[in-house]
Design a protein around this motif. Sequence first.
Motif, PDB file in Angstrom:
ATOM      1  N   THR A   1      -2.237   2.174  -0.604  1.00  7.65           N
ATOM      2  CA  THR A   1      -1.790   1.536   0.547  1.00  7.65           C
ATOM      3  C   THR A   1      -1.600   0.052   0.032  1.00  7.65           C
ATOM      4  OG1 THR A   1      -4.111   0.930   1.379  1.00  7.65           O
ATOM      5  CG2 THR A   1      -3.151   3.169   2.125  1.00  7.65           C
ATOM      6  N   PRO A   2      -1.104  -0.680   0.862  1.00  8.63           N
ATOM      7  CA  PRO A   2      -0.907  -2.175   0.278  1.00  8.63           C
ATOM      8  C   PRO A   2      -2.281  -2.888   0.046  1.00  8.63           C
ATOM      9  CG  PRO A   2       0.487  -1.833   2.243  1.00  8.63           C
ATOM     10  CD  PRO A   2      -0.405  -0.571   2.285  1.00  8.63           C
ATOM     11  N   GLY A   3      -3.317  -2.436   0.849  1.00 13.18           N
ATOM     12  CA  GLY A   3      -4.527  -3.204   0.530  1.00 13.18           C
ATOM     13  C   GLY A   3      -5.721  -2.317   0.027  1.00 13.18           C
ATOM     14  N   SER A   4      -5.368  -1.277  -0.824  1.00 16.46           N
ATOM     15  CA  SER A   4      -6.327  -0.448  -1.325  1.00 16.46           C
ATOM     16  C   SER A   4      -7.085  -1.109  -2.261  1.00 16.46           C
ATOM     17  CB  SER A   4      -5.589   0.785  -1.933  1.00 16.46           C
ATOM     18  OG  SER A   4      -6.380   1.672  -2.768  1.00 16.46           O
ATOM     19  N   ALA A   5      -8.565  -0.894  -2.376  1.00 19.08           N
ATOM     20  CA  ALA A   5      -9.433  -1.635  -3.153  1.00 19.08           C
ATOM     21  C   ALA A   5     -10.440  -0.583  -3.582  1.00 19.08           C
ATOM     22  CB  ALA A   5      -9.707  -2.777  -2.415  1.00 19.08           C
ATOM     23  N   CYS A   6     -11.195  -1.058  -4.842  1.00 19.44           N
ATOM     24  CA  CYS A   6     -12.173  -0.263  -5.294  1.00 19.44           C
ATOM     25  C   CYS A   6     -13.288  -1.334  -5.419  1.00 19.44           C
ATOM     26  CB  CYS A   6     -11.948   0.096  -6.909  1.00 19.44           C
ATOM     27  SG  CYS A   6     -10.705   1.178  -6.976  1.00 19.44           S
TER      28      CYS A   6
ATOM     29  N   THR B   1       0.819  11.373  -2.410  1.00 17.79           N
ATOM     30  CA  THR B   1       1.062  11.930  -1.242  1.00 17.79           C
ATOM     31  C   THR B   1       2.287  11.315  -0.317  1.00 17.79           C
ATOM     32  OG1 THR B   1      -0.104  10.365   0.259  1.00 17.79           O
ATOM     33  CG2 THR B   1      -1.522  12.326  -1.014  1.00 17.79           C
ATOM     34  N   ALA B   2       2.709  12.083   0.713  1.00 11.15           N
ATOM     35  CA  ALA B   2       3.793  11.589   1.599  1.00 11.15           C
ATOM     36  C   ALA B   2       3.638  10.172   1.888  1.00 11.15           C
ATOM     37  CB  ALA B   2       4.012  12.613   2.661  1.00 11.15           C
ATOM     38  N   LYS B   3       2.292   9.851   2.212  1.00  7.34           N
ATOM     39  CA  LYS B   3       1.767   8.461   2.744  1.00  7.34           C
ATOM     40  C   LYS B   3       1.603   7.291   1.785  1.00  7.34           C
ATOM     41  CE  LYS B   3      -1.128   8.436   6.167  1.00  7.34           C
ATOM     42  NZ  LYS B   3      -2.412   8.706   6.810  1.00  7.34           N
ATOM     43  N   THR B   4       1.665   7.837   0.554  1.00  7.60           N
ATOM     44  CA  THR B   4       1.468   6.698  -0.502  1.00  7.60           C
ATOM     45  C   THR B   4       2.432   5.545  -0.081  1.00  7.60           C
ATOM     46  OG1 THR B   4       0.817   8.383  -2.252  1.00  7.60           O
ATOM     47  CG2 THR B   4       1.677   6.147  -3.100  1.00  7.60           C
ATOM     48  N   PHE B   5       2.104   4.317  -0.299  1.00  6.37           N
ATOM     49  CA  PHE B   5       2.587   2.966  -0.016  1.00  6.37           C
ATOM     50  C   PHE B   5       3.697   2.776  -1.255  1.00  6.37           C
ATOM     51  CE2 PHE B   5       2.509  -1.556  -1.057  1.00  6.37           C
ATOM     52  CZ  PHE B   5       3.552  -1.943  -0.129  1.00  6.37           C
ATOM     53  N   HIS B   6       3.128   2.773  -2.552  1.00  4.58           N
ATOM     54  CA  HIS B   6       4.253   2.359  -3.617  1.00  4.58           C
ATOM     55  C   HIS B   6       3.300   2.923  -4.990  1.00  4.58           C
ATOM     56  CE1 HIS B   6       6.334   0.238  -6.417  1.00  4.58           C
ATOM     57  NE2 HIS B   6       6.841  -0.422  -5.820  1.00  4.58           N
ATOM     58  N   TRP B   7       4.278   4.330  -5.208  1.00  3.58           N
ATOM     59  CA  TRP B   7       3.389   5.116  -6.351  1.00  3.58           C
ATOM     60  C   TRP B   7       3.225   4.369  -7.680  1.00  3.58           C
ATOM     61  CZ3 TRP B   7       0.242   8.508  -7.431  1.00  3.58           C
ATOM     62  CH2 TRP B   7       0.292   9.372  -8.556  1.00  3.58           C
ATOM     63  N   ARG B   8       4.360   3.628  -8.363  1.00  7.44           N
ATOM     64  CA  ARG B   8       4.425   3.020  -9.319  1.00  7.44           C
ATOM     65  C   ARG B   8       3.247   1.851  -9.279  1.00  7.44           C
ATOM     66  NH1 ARG B   8      10.605   2.866 -12.335  1.00  7.44           N
ATOM     67  NH2 ARG B   8      10.609   5.095 -12.333  1.00  7.44           N
ATOM     68  N   ARG B   9       3.202   1.276  -8.189  1.00  3.93           N
ATOM     69  CA  ARG B   9       2.222   0.099  -8.035  1.00  3.93           C
ATOM     70  C   ARG B   9       0.783   0.991  -8.427  1.00  3.93           C
ATOM     71  NH1 ARG B   9       2.941  -4.199  -3.531  1.00  3.93           N
ATOM     72  NH2 ARG B   9       4.801  -4.344  -4.836  1.00  3.93           N
ATOM     73  N   GLN B  10       0.489   1.881  -7.679  1.00  5.34           N
ATOM     74  CA  GLN B  10      -0.663   2.555  -7.864  1.00  5.34           C
ATOM     75  C   GLN B  10      -1.150   2.786  -9.402  1.00  5.34           C
ATOM     76  OE1 GLN B  10      -1.333   5.809  -5.142  1.00  5.34           O
ATOM     77  NE2 GLN B  10      -3.143   6.620  -6.325  1.00  5.34           N
TER      78      GLN B  10
ATOM     79  N   ALA C   1       3.429  10.346 -17.742  1.00 10.40           N
ATOM     80  CA  ALA C   1       3.889  11.770 -16.887  1.00 10.40           C
ATOM     81  C   ALA C   1       3.566  11.651 -15.517  1.00 10.40           C
ATOM     82  CB  ALA C   1       2.687  12.580 -17.721  1.00 10.40           C
ATOM     83  N   TYR C   2       2.610  10.778 -15.019  1.00 10.90           N
ATOM     84  CA  TYR C   2       2.437  11.062 -13.397  1.00 10.90           C
ATOM     85  C   TYR C   2       3.819  10.133 -12.737  1.00 10.90           C
ATOM     86  CZ  TYR C   2      -2.283  12.688 -13.491  1.00 10.90           C
ATOM     87  OH  TYR C   2      -3.325  13.259 -13.658  1.00 10.90           O
ATOM     88  N   GLU C   3       4.503   9.268 -13.494  1.00 11.32           N
ATOM     89  CA  GLU C   3       5.603   8.774 -12.657  1.00 11.32           C
ATOM     90  C   GLU C   3       6.423   9.669 -11.835  1.00 11.32           C
ATOM     91  OE1 GLU C   3       7.708   5.784 -14.733  1.00 11.32           O
ATOM     92  OE2 GLU C   3       5.916   4.511 -15.480  1.00 11.32           O
ATOM     93  N   ALA C   4       6.862  10.550 -12.493  1.00 15.00           N
ATOM     94  CA  ALA C   4       7.598  11.696 -12.079  1.00 15.00           C
ATOM     95  C   ALA C   4       6.965  12.727 -11.157  1.00 15.00           C
ATOM     96  CB  ALA C   4       8.501  12.222 -13.071  1.00 15.00           C
ATOM     97  N   ALA C   5       5.943  12.485 -10.825  1.00 17.29           N
ATOM     98  CA  ALA C   5       5.053  13.441  -9.997  1.00 17.29           C
ATOM     99  C   ALA C   5       5.697  13.448  -8.537  1.00 17.29           C
ATOM    100  CB  ALA C   5       3.556  13.102  -9.864  1.00 17.29           C
ATOM    101  N   PRO C   6       5.853  14.559  -8.204  1.00 10.67           N
ATOM    102  CA  PRO C   6       6.291  14.831  -6.727  1.00 10.67           C
ATOM    103  C   PRO C   6       5.325  14.679  -5.602  1.00 10.67           C
ATOM    104  CG  PRO C   6       6.017  16.852  -7.405  1.00 10.67           C
ATOM    105  CD  PRO C   6       5.873  16.069  -8.500  1.00 10.67           C
ATOM    106  N   ALA C   7       5.718  14.001  -4.374  1.00 11.58           N
ATOM    107  CA  ALA C   7       4.647  13.792  -3.569  1.00 11.58           C
ATOM    108  C   ALA C   7       4.032  15.049  -2.936  1.00 11.58           C
ATOM    109  CB  ALA C   7       5.146  12.883  -2.364  1.00 11.58           C
ATOM    110  N   LEU C   8       2.607  15.225  -2.847  1.00  9.17           N
ATOM    111  CA  LEU C   8       1.969  16.192  -2.023  1.00  9.17           C
ATOM    112  C   LEU C   8       2.192  15.850  -0.397  1.00  9.17           C
ATOM    113  CD1 LEU C   8      -0.945  16.505  -4.517  1.00  9.17           C
ATOM    114  CD2 LEU C   8       1.119  17.747  -4.533  1.00  9.17           C
ATOM    115  N   LEU C   9       2.276  17.047   0.338  1.00 14.83           N
ATOM    116  CA  LEU C   9       2.242  16.927   1.802  1.00 14.83           C
ATOM    117  C   LEU C   9       1.187  16.612   2.352  1.00 14.83           C
ATOM    118  CD1 LEU C   9       4.546  20.293   2.376  1.00 14.83           C
ATOM    119  CD2 LEU C   9       5.167  17.827   2.497  1.00 14.83           C
TER     120      LEU C   9
END
Length: 218
Positions: free
Chosen positions: A119-124, A153-162, A210-218
């Motif tokens: 998400t935009p504000g995801s944090a650890c 996932t289908a709700k991932t905000f920005h995959w490459r940023r993640q 390798a993860y960059e091209a991973a399809p989104a999970l439902l």
Amino acid sequence: MSKEPRIVRANIFAFPPNRDTLGGTAYLIVEKDGNVLIDTPPSTPETQDFLERQGGVRSLFITHRDSIGNATQFQKRSGCQLIIQEQEAYLLPEAQVTSFQQEIQISSQIQGIWTPGHTPGSACLYYPQQGGILFTGRHLLPNPKGQVVPLRTAKTFHWRRQLRSVAQLRDRFSPETLSLICPGASTGFLRGQRAVEGAYHQLATLDLEAYEAAPALL
């Protein structure tokens, strides 16, 4: 009847999955500077009694928007500090929020780190004791093999940023500073283990390209 929180380490507890946060797992760090709760646990009398027995909660740290749950009501009841990354603070209009941009020092031993992507504000949240423990929310999760991975996932905000956020964590830590990951969901895949052991090795060996091209999970 609700289950009691489980001990992860001597002063760290994991709560049962919370339906109000899509089955998320919240954690409590019991510390002399004040107890810190990571995400909102189930809103039950058993939860309240347990937290009171541990000395209450000084700070509640939210790892991402789906883990907010009843955080506003929890703050009103407990008087705790409520911490969330600034891009998701607007989701708590009735709370007294402490927001941060890149990092926040929650106590002398505990630090929040912005890891956008899920998400935009995801944090650890990082706790340096006991070899270093990272609470990752849904930024990093165990897969069916019990390996910690970024999950698209289908709700991932920005995959490459993640994925960039994962790389930044890998570069930030070392085998000496990161031994354990406590994920915020999918803990059933740990097969009875309380957390992900050998955390830095798992992080360092992820093939992020390798993860960059991973399809989104439902």
